[in-house]
Design an enzyme around this catalytic site. Sequence first.
Site, short mmCIF file in Angstrom:
data_model
loop_
_atom_site.label_atom_id
_atom_site.label_comp_id
_atom_site.label_asym_id
_atom_site.label_seq_id
_atom_site.Cartn_x
_atom_site.Cartn_y
_atom_site.Cartn_z
N GLU A 1 0.93 -1.45 -0.08
CA GLU A 1 -0.39 -0.16 -0.08
C GLU A 1 1.07 1.15 0.06
OE1 GLU A 1 -3.46 0.66 -0.60
OE2 GLU A 1 -2.84 -2.26 -0.37
N TRP B 1 2.12 1.99 -3.50
CA TRP B 1 0.79 2.12 -4.37
C TRP B 1 0.91 3.84 -4.19
CZ3 TRP B 1 -2.55 0.93 -8.35
CH2 TRP B 1 -2.56 -0.06 -8.92
N TRP C 1 -21.19 10.64 -20.10
CA TRP C 1 -21.97 11.07 -18.58
C TRP C 1 -22.80 11.67 -18.13
CZ3 TRP C 1 -18.64 7.66 -15.95
CH2 TRP C 1 -17.12 8.05 -16.30
N ASN D 1 -10.66 2.05 3.24
CA ASN D 1 -9.95 2.05 1.73
C ASN D 1 -11.17 1.07 0.80
OD1 ASN D 1 -8.40 2.83 -0.37
ND2 ASN D 1 -7.86 1.03 -0.77
N TRP E 1 -16.48 10.44 -13.39
CA TRP E 1 -15.72 10.04 -11.48
C TRP E 1 -15.04 11.22 -11.03
CZ3 TRP E 1 -10.34 12.17 -12.52
CH2 TRP E 1 -10.17 11.95 -13.84
N TRP F 1 -9.69 7.10 -7.62
CA TRP F 1 -11.09 7.73 -8.63
C TRP F 1 -10.65 6.85 -9.95
CZ3 TRP F 1 -15.86 8.69 -7.46
CH2 TRP F 1 -16.61 9.09 -6.36
#
Length: 470
Positions: free
Chosen positions: A274, A277, A306, A341, A359, A382
């Site tokens: 993590e 990341w 969208w 998360n 988004w 996102w």
Amino acid sequence: MPTHLVWFRADLRVHDNTALAAACRSPHANVLALFIATPKQWQQHDMAPRQAAYLAAHLNDLQRSLAEKGIPLIYEEVDDFAAQVEKVKQVCEQHDVTDLFYNYQYEYNEQQRDRQLENALETVVCQGFDDSVMLPPGSVMTGSREMYKVFTPFKNAFIKRLKEGLPECVAAPAVRGDAIAKLPELKIDYPQQAFDDALFPASEKAAVAQLRQFCKHGAAEYEARRDFPAVEGTSRLSACLTLGAISPRQCLHRLLAERPDALDGGAGAVWLSELIWREFYRHLMTYHPELCKHRPFIGWTDKVAWQSNDEQLKAWQTGMTGYPIVDAAMRQLNETGWMHNRLRMITASFLVKDLLIDWRVGERYFISQLIDGDLAANNGGWQWAASTGTDAAPYFRIFNPTTQGQKFDAQGEFIRRWLPELANVPAKAIHEPWGWADKQGVTLDYPRPIVDHKQARVATLAAYEAARKA
């Protein structure tokens, strides 16, 4: 005697602060510290009022820590980054500064500001450092010297580099003079909202204690516990990392002190993953500045048609969608400024792939609420959920919010904590409470689902496929 100025930004700590350590290396230099708040810029970037309050608390803690070492902190407030450049110039002139020290920020606007400043300071030596990362951007590249676009090969290359030599942590500077006794309380002119300091301790000392506690007791169980929001299975260190109250190198060294085989896939390896990341998204932002400009990494996804539905957006924001795991998560966010998360993935997927809302609308709402709001991590998360980013979930992978709830909150413990109106619904019915309520003839003070997931899935797949072919 030279005068060294340390410009603090997102690095509010005295331990393992690369710029501060470098400024204090010479025993003969006069060392000053500076922090410049930019309320109007923060407003443009939708900084959460809770994060502003958390920042103010950490800033006052930093002022006390520096004062104990005889280093005064100069606090200034200007509108935006352009005005920051002018203010730093002024401070340098007022105090005859010979050298300016700061830690790099990787977002586009911040990088532009630092370049302007370096050009503007003709007589001051500027020294910048890669401090908010374990390994600097550009140090983990493919064989053809390009930035990785997929996380797993990046992670493998990253761990290989760590095994070749760990990045060092630098000690806090020694005392440089008499302690400064009288300190003004630093107040920031920005809307602020109270935060829970039991969950988010607002001092460097408390952040380090929290890190030690997690690495000793939580890191080994992290893999097994991290996906279940009803248990305390995560480190909750993201807010400290965002403001730089602790460094990722401190996290790495503390983890390896407790879990020496984490680099080889042993206990603690998943938490290390993590942290990597976090590095991945920071490195990506340096090489792809368009990520700071509301652009998707995968170009064709900008053609997705969208939907604009204010009523559904409001239902999502307020935790009134009729999907319990989504609603409990959004209420946790609104109430605490933080979200687990796993729930970030579920709620993001719901907004984008069930409601087909852009988004970027969700990314902006999260930043406006999160105490740990961080552009690189938030944007990366996102774009992953929306299938618009690098190494994102494929567009045809769509979370089912009901089965996600059943899988990660099977007994509904987390749901009941945040949705008291479902307190009396039995565990086996908690994820689809209306089916139970209708059979029992019970009226719930809770909305029915605002969208049918199966139908929404079909519509979303069609929208993405149309964009891909356009």
